[in-house]
Enzyme design. Structure first.
Site, PDB file in Angstrom:
ATOM      1  N   SER A   1      -7.555  -4.761   0.152  1.00  0.00           N
ATOM      2  CA  SER A   1      -7.744  -4.925  -1.284  1.00  0.00           C
ATOM      3  C   SER A   1      -9.227  -5.202  -1.565  1.00  0.00           C
ATOM      4  O   SER A   1     -10.088  -4.497  -1.046  1.00  0.00           O
ATOM      5  CB  SER A   1      -6.825  -6.028  -1.820  1.00  0.00           C
ATOM      6  OG  SER A   1      -6.660  -5.911  -3.197  1.00  0.00           O
TER       7      SER A   1
ATOM      8  N   ASP B   1       1.095   2.606  -3.410  1.00  0.00           N
ATOM      9  CA  ASP B   1       0.187   1.539  -3.834  1.00  0.00           C
ATOM     10  C   ASP B   1      -0.679   2.046  -4.981  1.00  0.00           C
ATOM     11  O   ASP B   1      -1.512   2.930  -4.789  1.00  0.00           O
ATOM     12  CB  ASP B   1      -0.697   1.109  -2.668  1.00  0.00           C
ATOM     13  CG  ASP B   1      -1.751   0.095  -3.088  1.00  0.00           C
ATOM     14  OD1 ASP B   1      -1.591  -0.539  -4.150  1.00  0.00           O
ATOM     15  OD2 ASP B   1      -2.739  -0.080  -2.339  1.00  0.00           O
TER      16      ASP B   1
ATOM     17  N   HIS C   1       0.795  -1.966  -0.818  1.00  0.00           N
ATOM     18  CA  HIS C   1      -0.589  -2.434  -0.728  1.00  0.00           C
ATOM     19  C   HIS C   1      -0.886  -3.004   0.661  1.00  0.00           C
ATOM     20  O   HIS C   1      -0.349  -4.022   1.052  1.00  0.00           O
ATOM     21  CB  HIS C   1      -0.803  -3.498  -1.812  1.00  0.00           C
ATOM     22  CG  HIS C   1      -2.212  -3.751  -2.192  1.00  0.00           C
ATOM     23  ND1 HIS C   1      -3.111  -2.753  -2.481  1.00  0.00           N
ATOM     24  CD2 HIS C   1      -2.901  -4.912  -2.351  1.00  0.00           C
ATOM     25  CE1 HIS C   1      -4.274  -3.276  -2.810  1.00  0.00           C
ATOM     26  NE2 HIS C   1      -4.174  -4.588  -2.728  1.00  0.00           N
TER      27      HIS C   1
END
Length: 529
Positions: A206, A463, A489
């Site tokens: 991320s 995602d 994710h």
């Protein structure tokens, strides 16, 4: 990064707790990382771990050295401002170390890059947590030193005593990258490493994945390779691609999606939008969704909180095909949606009631003003990520009427303006500046046109942050873009489970193969379990 979130565990009535969990949860699902990106692990503005008055404890020499078996350390000479030569102020940055598997001279160093939350725990260098479990497993196999560095203004790494605008001006990805570079020098000198024999690699998922990739881009002489998982390196203020990706996940048959599922979800939220337009309709919504206090749906900002809170009934970036709870993944939700005994609107109400009952709450508070009051507190660490969206990235997950967004777009409560209003209220940053700052960030790092070498950008097929990742492999740069079918994710960076999808297991192997080649890795004689 991503990582479920809950609202602050305060001594409130249960109805308020429920409302903050669902409504404010949405506000930064739509702002970013939260579940990651929480990129947050990054979906909530109000996280329980962030509550309380900030303290900056004194670090004595014994604490800095740590005790036997203790993984926590403090780098006491980190600079507050790397870009002002006249500012020589320093602060203590928390880091974590595990040398259990380290083979010494000639062995690699693996750095888990910290991000916006949740706060790193000492176990991050033992299990890897949700961001770096793959890194830890590889370190065991190849004899690497394991490090993790907490990001400034998150967790306990606090250059300043509060989160006022005056303090937050020292919070940026650029400052964070300089922190990483200076930290590397500190460890290099402390352990008497020799560059010609030691290869460093960065790992993250991320927003930390963005930083991991950018560390290799900006400091190729310091970091030999990077694994940037679910890293949305293309900053964008109006991130309509996020909910377009959500729609495609609802269609993905490999994870239980179906065209009828997407149609029913869209129809359910279309009905919600229709009801928001009339007093009678708002009364029905207030009753069906247990809205409190009464009359809150008359205000457009509270309508925004209400509508976006309902997005979190869906596993937007956290879909787990093996989960066991009711309606916990797309397969189970789409099973409800395609059941002929439920209408589209009624199915959304059923999802809501299931979540409400599971959390033991009795009503849904949707007050936008109360959320802004909470975020106005300069002692709240929840301001940190919001500051970065306003000053660097945008990442506002809009639901524009002309897109594939399956949620409510009429009335148009999830517009770009509705998000930049937060920047204006909390930081006095005008909307035009918010939009421009994302362009400046892309100019600085390259955005989709990433120019670094020896980096794996791994992305999940389910995602929505994949909308802003590097789009394609470039063999000339040893730049690998890996698409992990049906994965959420950075699922491959989590601690492995027997139920992991085959695509996730394959992704871990592909990443390992590239690192072995780039870093000339060799398994240690002793293999740890």
């Amino acid at each position: 990064t991503a990582n479920g979130v809950a609202t602050k565990a305060r001594t409130m009535a249960s109805r308020v707790m429920w409302g903050r969990w669902l409504a404010v949860l949405a506000a930064l699902t739509a702002l970013g990382m939260a579940q990651g990106f929480t990129l947050a692990e990054h979906t909530g503005l109000l996280k329980p771990s962030r509550k309380g008055i900030i303290s900056m404890p004194h670090r004595d020499a014994a604490a800095l050295e740590g005790s036997a078996g203790d993984t926590v350390r403090w780098f006491t000479e980190q600079r507050v401002d790397h870009f002002d030569p006249l500012n020589q102020d320093v602060w203590s940055q928390r880091y974590f170390i595990n040398d259990t598997f380290y083979g010494g001279m000639g062995s690699p160093v693996f750095l888990c890059v910290g991000g916006e939350g949740p706060a790193l725990e000492p176990s991050v260098v033992q299990t890897g947590g949700v961001h770096c479990a793959l890194m830890v497993d590889l370190a065991k196999k190849y004899g690497a030193l394991i490090l993790a560095l907490e990001h400034r203004f998150y967790g306990q790494s606090l250059p300043k005593a509060d989160y006022s605008v005056e303090s937050l001006r020292f919070l940026s990805s650029k400052q964070a990258l300089e922190d990483i570079a200076l930290f590397r020098k500190y460890i290099h000198d402390k352990l008497n490493m020799e560059d010609m024999y030691t290869s460093w690699a960065t790992f993250g998922g991320s927003y930390p994945g963005m930083l991991a990739g950018w560390a290799r881009l900006k400091y190729p002489h310091l970091f030999a390779a990077s694994v940037a998982s679910s890293a949305p390196v293309e900053a964008v203020a109006d991130m309509e691609g996020y909910n377009n990706f959500v729609a495609s996940s609802m269609l993905d048959m490999s994870i239980g999606g179906a065209p009828e599922c997407l149609w029913k979800v869209s129809a359910g939220f279309l009905r919600i939008g229709y009801l928001l337009k009339s007093e009678e309709g708002r009364s029905q919504l207030a009753e069906d969704f247990s809205v409190c206090p009464s009359g809150k749906l008359d205000d457009k900002w509270d309508q925004k909180m209400f509508s976006e809170g309902l997005w979190n009934l869906f596993p937007l970036q956290t879909n787990d095909p093996s989960c066991t709870e009711t309606y916990c993944n797309y397969k189970k939700i789409c099973g409800l949606m395609t059941n002929s005994t439920h209408g589209a609107y009624e199915a959304v109400v059923e999802l809501f009631n299931n979540a409400k009952n599971a959390n033991g709450m009795d009503c849904y508070d949707v007050s936008y003003n109360e959320s802004m009051k909470a975020l106005s507190d300069v002692k709240s660490q929840d301001r940190s990520w919001l500051w970065q969206t306003c000053t660097e990235f945008g990442f506002y997950q809009t639901c524009n009427p002309w897109t594939s967004c399956p949620f409510t777009s009429d009335p148009f409560v999830s517009s770009l303006d509705s998000f930049t209003d937060m920047c204006s209220q909390l930081f006095n940053i005008d909307p035009e500046s918010v939009v421009n700052t994302a362009k400046v960030t892309n100019d600085h790092y390259g955005g989709w046109d990433y120019g670094g070498t020896r980096v794996v950008f791994a992305n999940g097929g389910a995602d929505p942050w994949s909308a802003s990742t590097v789009p394609a492999t470039n063999p000339e740069l040893d730049l690998v873009v890996l698409w992990v079918a049906g994965a959420s994710h950075h699922a491959w960076t989590h601690v492995p489970k027997p139920t992991d999808q085959d695509s996730v297991k394959d992704a871990r192997q592909v990443i390992e193969d590239h690192l072995v080649t780039w870093l000339d890795l060799h398994p240690t004689l002793v293999q740890y379990q």
